[in-house]
Structure formats: C-alpha cells, structure tokens
Design an enzyme around this catalytic site. Sequence first.
Site, short mmCIF file in Angstrom:
data_model
loop_
_atom_site.label_atom_id
_atom_site.label_comp_id
_atom_site.label_asym_id
_atom_site.label_seq_id
_atom_site.Cartn_x
_atom_site.Cartn_y
_atom_site.Cartn_z
CG ASP A 133 -1.95 1.10 1.18
OD1 ASP A 133 -2.48 1.34 0.07
OD2 ASP A 133 -2.26 1.70 2.21
CE1 TYR A 135 -0.55 9.17 3.88
CE2 TYR A 135 1.72 9.94 3.95
CZ TYR A 135 0.41 10.03 4.37
OH TYR A 135 0.06 10.98 5.31
CG HIS A 140 -4.50 10.98 2.16
ND1 HIS A 140 -5.56 10.95 3.04
CD2 HIS A 140 -3.64 10.01 2.58
CE1 HIS A 140 -5.36 10.01 3.96
NE2 HIS A 140 -4.20 9.44 3.70
NE ARG A 149 4.23 15.32 9.89
CZ ARG A 149 3.57 14.33 9.30
NH1 ARG A 149 3.22 13.26 10.00
NH2 ARG A 149 3.25 14.38 8.01
CD GLU A 206 -6.20 4.52 4.32
OE1 GLU A 206 -5.54 3.84 3.51
OE2 GLU A 206 -5.70 5.05 5.34
CD GLU A 208 -5.33 2.81 -0.63
OE1 GLU A 208 -4.52 2.20 -1.36
OE2 GLU A 208 -5.21 2.87 0.61
CG ASP A 240 -5.54 -0.47 2.99
OD1 ASP A 240 -5.73 -1.67 3.23
OD2 ASP A 240 -4.53 0.14 3.37
NE ARG A 244 -7.89 6.76 9.07
CZ ARG A 244 -7.15 6.79 7.99
NH1 ARG A 244 -5.84 6.59 8.08
NH2 ARG A 244 -7.68 7.01 6.81
CD GLN A 247 -2.41 4.25 10.46
OE1 GLN A 247 -3.56 4.01 10.09
NE2 GLN A 247 -1.54 4.87 9.71
CE1 TYR A 251 3.24 7.77 12.90
CE2 TYR A 251 1.69 7.59 14.74
CZ TYR A 251 2.54 8.35 13.96
OH TYR A 251 2.71 9.68 14.23
CE LYS A 260 -4.20 2.26 7.06
NZ LYS A 260 -3.42 2.72 5.94
CB THR A 264 -7.24 -4.79 1.64
OG1 THR A 264 -6.34 -4.34 2.65
CG2 THR A 264 -7.14 -3.90 0.42
CB THR A 357 -6.13 7.89 1.07
OG1 THR A 357 -6.11 6.86 2.05
CG2 THR A 357 -7.46 8.62 1.12
CD GLU A 371 -7.88 12.97 3.49
OE1 GLU A 371 -7.43 13.86 2.75
OE2 GLU A 371 -8.07 11.80 3.11
#
Length: 423
Positions: A133, A135, A140, A149, A206, A208, A240, A244, A247, A251, A260, A264, A357, A371
Amino acid sequence: MPHPNNPTLRSFIEVDPASDFPIQNLPYGVFSTNDGLAPRVGVAIGDFVLDLWQLEQDCRIDVGNAGVFAASSLNPFMAVGPKVWAKTRARISELLRHDNPELRDNESLRERVLVPMTKVKLHLPITVSGYTDFYSSKEHATNVGVMFRGKDNALQPNWLHMPIGYNGRASTVVVSGTRVRRPRGQLKPPNADTPGFGPCKRLDFELEMGVVVGQPSAMGEMLSEAQAEAMIFGFVLLNDWSARDIQQWEYVPLGPFQAKAFATSISPWIVTREALEPFRLAGPEQNPTPLPYLRQAQPNNYDMALEVALRAPSMAAPQPICRTNFKYMYWSSVQQLMHHASSGCAMNVGDLLGSGTISGPEKSQRGSLLEISWNGSEPRQLPGGITRTFLEDGDSLIMRGWCQGDGYRVGFGEVEGTIVPAE
C-alpha cells in the site's frame, strides 16, 4: 479490424450508455453459477458475463495455453503476457461486435456463453501474491500532516522524493460484498497512561485504486518506465480499511501494522490497462524533479471519476460523501512499481499495489473519514439527522469509479463492504 477502444464500436448486446461495461471496456473477473461448475474466468459486457471457458471449449478463443480460463483466478491468464492479453481482448471485442454474426446469430452458443449478471456469484479475481500500500496523494498526505504535525511540517522530508509505502497483508484481501468485522487491537487514549485491548472505535475507509501486476520481475533487477508499464495487467477499486486509533498507538517507529492488516476490499472486475488508454493524462507537476530512476517520459495518470457513498442501517439509500478523481495522484502507478523494484525486490504475477488514499484539492474530494470529519472534529451530516465521524457497526461503504468517454463509460462496477461488530 477496429481497435477494441474505438468509441464507435457497438455490441449486438444492448448496453445502457450509463453502464460500466460497454464493448470498449471488457473487464475480467472470476464467476460461478448454480450449474455445478467451478469458478471460472469471464468478461463483463452490459448486464451479462461472457464465459471465456465455454468459448475456449468451443474453439472460439485460443490463448495458446489451454485451461487458463477454467482457473479460479486470473493468474494463469496474466502469466501468458501482454501480447496475448491484447490479442485476446481484440478477439473478444470481435465476437461481441454488432456486425459480426459468429456469436450474434448462434443461439445455442449464446445461451451457453452469455450469463445474466443476476445469476452469477463474483469471486476474488486474482490469487494475491503480495500486497503493498502506497501513500501517493499529496492532498491526502498534506491533510493528515496538518492534523497531526501542523501546517509547517505537513509533508515529511522524504515524501516529495519517492513513493512512500508499506507491505500489507495479502491474506486479508477480499472481494466486494465480503462483510468486514470490526478489528480489535491495543488502544491508548490520550489521557491514559497505559494501553488497553478492545474493538477499534475509529474505523475508517480509504478510497484507493489497486494495480494488478500481471508479469514478474527478477530479484536484483530494476525496472524501466516501459518495463513497469508493460507489467501492469489492470486496475481495481480498492478500499484499504483502516483502524485509526489502533494505528495511532502502533505506528511509531515502523508504520502501520495491525491497523491495516484486518481487511482490504477490491472490486471483482479488473479493468485492463489497455481499456484505460484513451483516458491517460499527465499527473501533477513533480517538484523537485524525481531522481533519474523515477522520471517519466510519458503521461501515466488517468482521468477517472471516483465516488464514495455511505449507508447507515436506518438509511433507505447510500449517501455520497466524496467525489474525486484518480488524476490528482502525485506519484503514478508506474512510478510506484519502478520504485518497488528499485532495491532489487522481485515482483510476482498477482501482486497488488494500493495507490494510497485518493483525495483532491477540494473539501468534497477527501478520500477518508479521517479527512472528511477532520479527525472527528467536524461530524459529517447524513439524511435523517444521522452524523458520522467514523464508521459504526452496520454501516455499508460503497465505492465506484469510471472513465467517461463519448457516449460510453469504462467503469469498475463497485466495491462494497458492511461493518459487523467485533467478536
């Protein structure tokens, strides 16, 4: 003989202009019926499935490798290579043309090889060798980065230099319609000192696209742009599913894992790369210029409309919650495959690459609930006073995608999944 992508082609089978499956598409899948025969390979045309095994038995199609269409996955057919893929698609197109009597006027053969969609069960179309997968949507990645962040550090320093990805689980790739059990895992709320274990509380989708790799590459070798493109058999819609809250705790420092790995979902129909050729276009400008091994000499994105709808248990019909386009992807599918092999990683027939995504520049084009609800701070309003920040038990998520031609569309059908409670 007209090219199978010719927009003027018509089939003797009546196909609604709004159908995903005109003669210009001819996507591959695996189906079964109640006739007692094992799952086998077919092609979608309008409201029918064309049984390729039956056509092969009747000597109407010859791929030079008997029995590939009797298989319960497309892997044996994909293994024969791009030249045979093109030849076979051209032959199928010829058989279905409105001005060709070979199948049109053969009533007994038509009854054997054309099966109404209402009478088939669709299966996972490939044996998934490996699943990766990526990114690769700048919009996104920026949205998620701003959330966690701040605006000044939204994109990590490496993001604009290479397609970021992780190795997922091939074992839990499932076909559309498979119910998805809410995952369990370690959860650590912000105000807790230690984690607990339990059902995910922030379950997400997600949006995709999935790339289906149809040819292998050797361990230790790199891929050119042309080699990578030729290895792509086709594309599927891909959801996918993402936990959250699991994760967020797991992560650091190695990225997604259990959050994840639980499911899927992919669409049952694989739209070939060749069928998408008329809709090819250039992707966003890449700045800084990628390193030489990632540079592209041709457009490798596609003008493909994508839509996500959600149906809560009390709703009569699904409600669209996202409309976006595959053309926005910063890193193309060809670049993803080139990068994947660049270390010397061997690629196999049946490998599946998730695009990551797909979000667009507008608020209505966000391809995940993370989002759409801005990490739960802006609940999405649905009919009947229903709101959602993340998915609840009983919710059904439906994704659709298509490329719009002149009077026809090349589409994928849908990928659907319904959430059932954790055990």
